[in-house]
Design an enzyme around this catalytic site. Structure first.
Site, PDB file in Angstrom:
ATOM      1  N   TYR A 263       2.447  -1.143   2.215  1.00 23.03           N
ATOM      2  CA  TYR A 263       1.691  -1.180   0.965  1.00 23.03           C
ATOM      3  C   TYR A 263       0.221  -0.811   1.191  1.00 23.03           C
ATOM      4  O   TYR A 263      -0.374  -1.249   2.176  1.00 23.03           O
ATOM      5  CB  TYR A 263       1.759  -2.582   0.341  1.00 23.03           C
ATOM      6  CG  TYR A 263       0.951  -2.629  -0.922  1.00 23.03           C
ATOM      7  CD1 TYR A 263       1.479  -2.102  -2.093  1.00 23.03           C
ATOM      8  CD2 TYR A 263      -0.348  -3.111  -0.936  1.00 23.03           C
ATOM      9  CE1 TYR A 263       0.723  -2.077  -3.252  1.00 23.03           C
ATOM     10  CE2 TYR A 263      -1.101  -3.097  -2.085  1.00 23.03           C
ATOM     11  CZ  TYR A 263      -0.569  -2.577  -3.245  1.00 23.03           C
ATOM     12  OH  TYR A 263      -1.315  -2.540  -4.382  1.00 23.03           O
TER      13      TYR A 263
ATOM     14  N   TRP B  51      -3.556   1.618  -0.309  1.00 25.56           N
ATOM     15  CA  TRP B  51      -4.155   2.729  -1.041  1.00 25.56           C
ATOM     16  C   TRP B  51      -4.260   4.033  -0.262  1.00 25.56           C
ATOM     17  O   TRP B  51      -4.187   5.097  -0.833  1.00 25.56           O
ATOM     18  CB  TRP B  51      -5.564   2.331  -1.489  1.00 25.56           C
ATOM     19  CG  TRP B  51      -5.579   1.660  -2.813  1.00 25.56           C
ATOM     20  CD1 TRP B  51      -5.121   0.409  -3.093  1.00 25.56           C
ATOM     21  CD2 TRP B  51      -6.066   2.198  -4.047  1.00 25.56           C
ATOM     22  NE1 TRP B  51      -5.304   0.140  -4.430  1.00 25.56           N
ATOM     23  CE2 TRP B  51      -5.894   1.216  -5.039  1.00 25.56           C
ATOM     24  CE3 TRP B  51      -6.653   3.418  -4.404  1.00 25.56           C
ATOM     25  CZ2 TRP B  51      -6.266   1.408  -6.364  1.00 25.56           C
ATOM     26  CZ3 TRP B  51      -7.028   3.603  -5.722  1.00 25.56           C
ATOM     27  CH2 TRP B  51      -6.825   2.614  -6.691  1.00 25.56           C
TER      28      TRP B  51
END
Ligand SMILES: Nc1nc2c(c(=O)[nH]1)N[C@H]1C(S)=C(S)[C@@H](COP(=O)(O)OP(=O)(O)OC[C@H]3O[C@@H](n4cnc5c(=O)[nH]c(N)nc54)[C@H](O)[C@@H]3O)O[C@H]1N2
Ligand SMILES: Nc1nc2c(c(=O)[nH]1)N[C@H]1C(S)=C(S)[C@@H](COP(=O)(O)OP(=O)(O)OC[C@H]3O[C@@H](n4cnc5c(=O)[nH]c(N)nc54)[C@H](O)[C@@H]3O)O[C@H]1N2
Ligand SMILES: [Mo]
Length: 778
Positions: free
Chosen positions: A109, A111
């Site tokens: 997980y 950005w």
């Protein structure tokens, strides 16, 4: 001096590179409100924390794979790329052969960077899917709770976010915005994938010019800029649901609710009304009941409800409210409040989720799907809700609930992470450290020596977006950007794609992974395929790749300025039903009720969170920490850039506290303080402000985790709030992240010479003695 176009999650910009390699940045000329985060790019680019060469934890290199509590506490040995790739390929092969593909966790997980092709997760997921499969992850830390709840209530979570009423419609029609969590200007610079024209700051100015009233419901006054006429309701964190129920109660008992709308467009109002008026449990959820919980006086609650009913009112809920225990409730109760007003589907009225959370909510940029890298299906169907990572690693075989299903955690032996920094983003980092001690091997792709890289066994140095070519653009962007390479890769850094292609080659599926294309070949292919589709659909006519690339951008077709969420549904609820069982907005959900979950009943309800002001737990730790998004960086990214560094206090992350709370603890502005609870502690620099509710303190996320060696529970020398937050799910329905709140105590640092911040230097790096290559590679 060369100038190259590129984009980032905080906006499109140009990079100027001097012959010596020095880099300066300037915003895209079409951007009316460039992000201050841009200023962090030059300093981070060649910061000493960049990873120059592949490195292996000394103990792993010596003893091979296996659980180890030495992760994060040992030096690294720098190795040749070929050696590192051989080690990773052999370990992936060993783990799948001995334990099966589900033993590889590739949820990864986070950005990473903008760029449609070099998107780290897409690359990793494509690689692991072709490898034979992996345990993945679902949803996000951002919206993990709403993404599960909203389908039950309005049929489709994405539709609410994508189709949110537009800013031009709001500035034109809305008279009153009741903003739970505010509309924080600090957050709207960010949109995943990129943003060229930052619109929200201008829309906030337009609100002020139009004289739209704002009821700011937030513990922090700074969650709204000073422009628009504002009434501040400094709600106690985690108690908005009580306030929303009391507002709805006032509408009900004063007959200000819209019975016709409720009958036509919702289901379950009578059940909810029975809960509100107390006929269900003997407790009327009136303003007098709510006031001691939420800290807003009863007459202010009643007055606000009457104002809402008297004018065109938009109820907005920021995403932060659902990033907490029982996080479903404020979202559901906010929708119920808007439904009771009867303005859902009317221009400027109704409900919104995430204005001020992300730059694209309410924006009118392009609705086109942008080029993307196909990942292919994952042959393994194991996944976790992403915020359950520590439970997954600590409790293989254990069962848990998720959205009405009962699931079991697989036994993970290898963690492969590319893009994302769990030792910043996850809650209870002391517990995460124990979790990361469990697998046999942790592989991390990273540009920087983040805490996650430091807790890995094999660390692979990755290029940043400025060091490679890509196509860039975000949801509702106005331009597709040709991201030119601005500078040469740092040290021996390679692209995630190149690393995974080399691993695929070793594992026998190199040709399948690359499809025989170079990275530039991929950009041409993805672009042309996309352009063909647009032309076929009549959605646009982009130029050929070469023309696009030399122009540096292509202007995307934009949406109409006016847009009202649920307008069509309201006009014709029978003909255009929602995708819920009833086809309507479900103020009571039979599906959720049938799950009989104590932490998420069938209608919005007040559930008392274990950590809030005034509870038993607050006796020992009386301050409520709001761990929200940082203004000076994107999470942990750019923490070594100039805006973030210049905002530190006493060399640490700044914690904001009220002067009265500071005085009670003999803390002065600028003092070094220790923030602590039973889960951990961190150092921070005190910043005094009366722009927050007394009893509330604010320490944003993203200061790089810097555990003082030997401390258990961890003492972070730098100020990462996730040493303090609880690793508890929002509920058994959604299993979302709850990092926003924690009870803490603060004291002035009195321990003599404080432990230094070490995380802005690389870890100890040893040089490998001439290492023999492994005997065989698969
Ligand atoms: N207490 C608390 N915790 C929270 C939150 C909160 O409100 N409170 N918010 C949560 C939310 S909403 C989120 S989204 C998460 C965010 O958590 P993350 O997404 O993990 O945060 P980032 O710091 O953006 O991490 C991205 C990492 O990817 C690396 N990276 C950048 N580009 C590349 C690349 O091209 N390749 C590779 N391999 N790596 C790259 C960066 O160096 C960085 O370390 O945090 C969550 N954590
Ligand atoms: N500059 C910058 N912008 C960002 C990010 C970043 O890292 N940096 N991260 C991006 C990401 S990944 C996401 S998901 C979004 C997140 O968007 P959000 O989750 O909306 O952002 P936060 O800043 O965590 O919270 C918004 C505000 O809610 C308020 N708040 C907290 N608790 C409560 C409560 O109980 N009640 C009420 N009424 N208010 C409360 C806080 O004061 C806080 O400032 O932001 C995005 N924008
Ligand atoms: Mo997020």
């Amino acid at each position: 001096m060369t100038t190259t176009p590129t984009t980032s999650h905080w906006g499109a910009f140009r990079v100027r590179t001097a012959p010596g390699g020095a880099v300066t940045v300037e915003p895209h000329p079409a951007d009316p409100s460039p992000s201050p985060l841009l200023g962090g790019v030059p300093g981070a680019l060649h910061h000493p924390t960049r990873i120059a060469r592949p490195a292996v934890r000394a103990g792993w290199l010596e003893h091979g794979p296996g659980p180890s509590s030495r992760r994060g506490a040992e030096p690294f040995v720098e190795v040749e790329w070929e050696h590192a790739l051989d080690l990773v390929a052999a370990e992936l092969d060993r783990v799948r052969n001995e334990f099966g593909h589900q033993a590889v966790f590739g949820g990864s997980y986070g950005w990473a960077s903008a760029g449609r092709f070099h998107h780290a997760q897409s690359q990793l997921h494509r690689f692991l899917a072709q490898f034979g499969g992996y345990t993945g992850s679902r949803n996000s830390y951002s919206l993990g709770t709403s993404l599960v709840l909203l389908p039950h209530v309005v049929g489709d979570a994405e539709a609410v976010l994508r189709a949110s009423s537009s800013w031009p419609t709001i500035t034109r029609h809305t008279r009153l915005i009741v903003a739970f969590g505010g509309i924080p200007a600090k957050n709207v610079h960010v949109t995943p994938g990129g943003v060229t024209r930052h619109g929200t700051p201008g829309h906030l100015a337009a609100l002020a010019a139009a004289g739209v009233d704002i009821a700011l419901v937030s513990p922090l006054r700074d969650d709204l800029s000073d422009g628009p006429p504002t009434d501040w309701y400094p709600v106690a964190p985690g108690t908005d649901t009580a306030l929303m129920l009391a507002l709805t109660h006032t509408l009900l008992v004063e007959g200000l609710h819209d019975r016709a709308f409720l009958d036509r467009c919702t289901t379950g109002w009578d059940t909810l009304a029975g809960y509100l008026d107390g006929s269900a449990d003997g407790i009327p959820k009136d303003a007098d009941w709510a006031a001691p919980i939420c800290g807003i006086a009863p007459d202010r609650i009643r007055g606000l409800a009457r104002r809402m009913a008297a004018t065109r009112t938009l109820v907005t809920v920021t995403w932060s409210l659902q990033r907490a225990r029982y996080g479903e409730q404020p979202v559901w109760a906010g929708l119920a409040l808007a439904a009771a007003l009867g303005q859902i589907g009317l221009p400027g009225g109704g409900f919104g989720h995430g204005y001020g959370s992300m730059g694209d909510v309410g924006d009118t940029g392009s609705a086109l799907r942008l080029p993307f890298l196909p990942q292919g299906p994952n042959p393994v169907d194991e996944f976790i809700p992403c915020a359950r990572i520590a439970d997954l690693l600590l409790h293989p075989g254990e069962e848990y609930d998720y959205d009405g299903t009962r699931r079991r955690y697989p036994d993970i032996r290898l963690v492969h992470w590319a893009g994302g920094n769990p030792f910043h983003h996850h809650q209870d980092l002391g517990r995460l450290r124990r979790a990361f001690a469990r697998p046999d091997t942790v592989v991390v792709h990273e540009p920087h020596w983040t805490a996650t890289a430091r807790h890995a066994d094999i660390v692979l140095p990755i290029t940043t977006a400025l060091e490679r070519e890509d196509l860039g653009g975000g949801r509702r962007d106005t331009h597709l950007i040709a991201m030119h390479r601005a500078v040469a890769p740092y040290g021996e850094a390679r692209d995630d794609h190149a690393v995974l292609a080399a691993l695929a080659e070793r594992l026998g599926f190199g040709a399948e992974f690359t499809e025989g294309r170079t990275p530039r070949g991929w950009l041409v292919h993805l672009y042309e395929e996309w352009a063909d589709r647009l032309r076929a659909d009549g959605a646009g006519d982009p130029p050929p790749f070469r023309a696009f690339w030399s122009a540096g951008e292509w202007r995307l077709p934009e949406q109409a300025a006016e847009r009202t969420l649920f307008e069509e549904f309201r006009a014709d609820p029978e003909g255009r039903p929602l995708a819920t069982p009833s086809g309507r907005i479900e103020l009571h959900s039979a599906t959720v009720a049938a799950l009989a979950l104590p932490d998420c009943p069938g209608h919005p309800a007040w559930l008392d969170p274990p950590e809030r002001l005034g509870t038993a737990a607050a006796e020992r730790h009386p301050l409520l920490l709001v761990a929200n998004q940082p203004a000076t960086r994107l999470h942990s990214q750019l923490d070594v850039g100039a805006p973030s560094l210049s905002d530190k206090v006493a060399g640490r992350e700044a914690v904001e506290l009220h002067p009265a709370d500071a005085a009670a603890r003999a803390v002065g502005d600028g003092d070094l303080v220790r923030i602590f609870n039973d889960r951990g502690a961190c150092l921070a620099g005190a910043r005094l402000t009366d722009r927050l509710r007394p009893g509330v303190v604010r320490l944003p996320t993203g200061a790089w985790f810097d555990p003082v060696p030997g401390t258990e529970p961890p003492l972070c020398a730098h100020g990462n709030p996730n040493v303090l937050t609880a690793d508890e799910p929002s509920s058994r329905l959604s299993q979302g992240c709850t990092g926003q709140h924690a009870l803490v105590e603060i004291e002035r640092w009195s321990g003599g010479e404080p432990p230094p911040v070490t995380v802005r230097h690389p870890p100890v790096l040893l040089t490998a003695p001439a290492m023999p290559a492994p005997e065989s590679t698969p």
